[in-house]
Design a protein around this motif. Structure first.
Motif, mmCIF file in Angstrom:
data_model
loop_
_atom_site.group_PDB
_atom_site.id
_atom_site.type_symbol
_atom_site.label_atom_id
_atom_site.label_comp_id
_atom_site.label_asym_id
_atom_site.label_seq_id
_atom_site.Cartn_x
_atom_site.Cartn_y
_atom_site.Cartn_z
ATOM 1 N N ASP A 53 -13.838 -34.456 12.446
ATOM 2 C CA ASP A 53 -12.585 -33.755 12.719
ATOM 3 C C ASP A 53 -12.347 -32.648 11.702
ATOM 4 O O ASP A 53 -11.921 -31.540 12.061
ATOM 5 C CB ASP A 53 -11.405 -34.722 12.695
ATOM 6 N N GLU A 54 -12.609 -32.937 10.449
ATOM 7 C CA GLU A 54 -12.423 -31.943 9.396
ATOM 8 C C GLU A 54 -13.367 -30.759 9.601
ATOM 9 O O GLU A 54 -12.980 -29.606 9.414
ATOM 10 C CB GLU A 54 -12.679 -32.604 8.042
ATOM 11 N N ASP A 55 -14.597 -31.028 9.997
ATOM 12 C CA ASP A 55 -15.574 -29.968 10.262
ATOM 13 C C ASP A 55 -15.130 -29.115 11.449
ATOM 14 O O ASP A 55 -15.262 -27.893 11.420
ATOM 15 C CB ASP A 55 -16.948 -30.585 10.523
ATOM 16 N N ALA A 56 -14.591 -29.764 12.474
ATOM 17 C CA ALA A 56 -14.124 -29.012 13.644
ATOM 18 C C ALA A 56 -12.931 -28.128 13.286
ATOM 19 O O ALA A 56 -12.820 -26.995 13.775
ATOM 20 C CB ALA A 56 -13.746 -29.977 14.760
ATOM 21 N N LYS A 57 -12.040 -28.607 12.434
ATOM 22 C CA LYS A 57 -10.893 -27.796 12.018
ATOM 23 C C LYS A 57 -11.347 -26.575 11.236
ATOM 24 O O LYS A 57 -10.790 -25.480 11.393
ATOM 25 C CB LYS A 57 -9.936 -28.626 11.163
ATOM 26 N N LYS A 58 -12.362 -26.728 10.372
ATOM 27 C CA LYS A 58 -12.864 -25.604 9.597
ATOM 28 C C LYS A 58 -13.479 -24.551 10.484
ATOM 29 O O LYS A 58 -13.396 -23.349 10.196
ATOM 30 C CB LYS A 58 -13.888 -26.088 8.574
ATOM 31 N N LYS A 59 -14.114 -24.984 11.574
ATOM 32 C CA LYS A 59 -14.754 -24.049 12.491
ATOM 33 C C LYS A 59 -13.776 -23.470 13.497
ATOM 34 O O LYS A 59 -14.139 -22.607 14.294
ATOM 35 C CB LYS A 59 -15.891 -24.750 13.227
ATOM 36 N N GLY A 60 -12.532 -23.966 13.496
ATOM 37 C CA GLY A 60 -11.524 -23.456 14.411
ATOM 38 C C GLY A 60 -11.657 -23.995 15.821
ATOM 39 O O GLY A 60 -11.169 -23.393 16.767
ATOM 40 N N LEU A 61 -12.323 -25.107 15.983
ATOM 41 C CA LEU A 61 -12.508 -25.720 17.298
ATOM 42 C C LEU A 61 -11.320 -26.603 17.633
ATOM 43 O O LEU A 61 -10.649 -27.143 16.767
ATOM 44 C CB LEU A 61 -13.791 -26.547 17.329
ATOM 45 N N THR A 62 -11.066 -26.788 18.904
ATOM 46 C CA THR A 62 -9.989 -27.651 19.351
ATOM 47 C C THR A 62 -10.467 -29.094 19.351
ATOM 48 O O THR A 62 -11.558 -29.404 19.820
ATOM 49 C CB THR A 62 -9.558 -27.269 20.784
ATOM 50 N N ILE A 63 -9.636 -29.966 18.822
ATOM 51 C CA ILE A 63 -9.982 -31.385 18.773
ATOM 52 C C ILE A 63 -9.392 -32.050 20.007
ATOM 53 O O ILE A 63 -8.275 -31.914 20.331
ATOM 54 C CB ILE A 63 -9.458 -32.053 17.500
#
Length: 48
Positions: A38-48
């Motif tokens: 989740d943290e990696d997805a937030k850094k990449k700007g992806l929607t969780i």
């Protein structure tokens, strides 16, 4: 979490010979992996 729980059950049975000890270890492992993803997805700007 399901993947971590299944791995925890396997490790609990192999290392400790105790199924009840493996389940909490697996849940913790699953939560840790999930929070990292989740943290990696937030850094990449992806929607969780």
């Amino acid at each position: 979490m399901p993947l971590g729980t299944s791995l925890g059950v396997v490790f609990g049975l192999l290392l400790f010979d105790n199924l009840a000890l493996g389940i909490p270890i697996g849940v913790g492992l699953g939560l840790a992996i999930g929070s990292l993803l989740d943290e990696d997805a937030k850094k990449k700007g992806l929607t969780i």
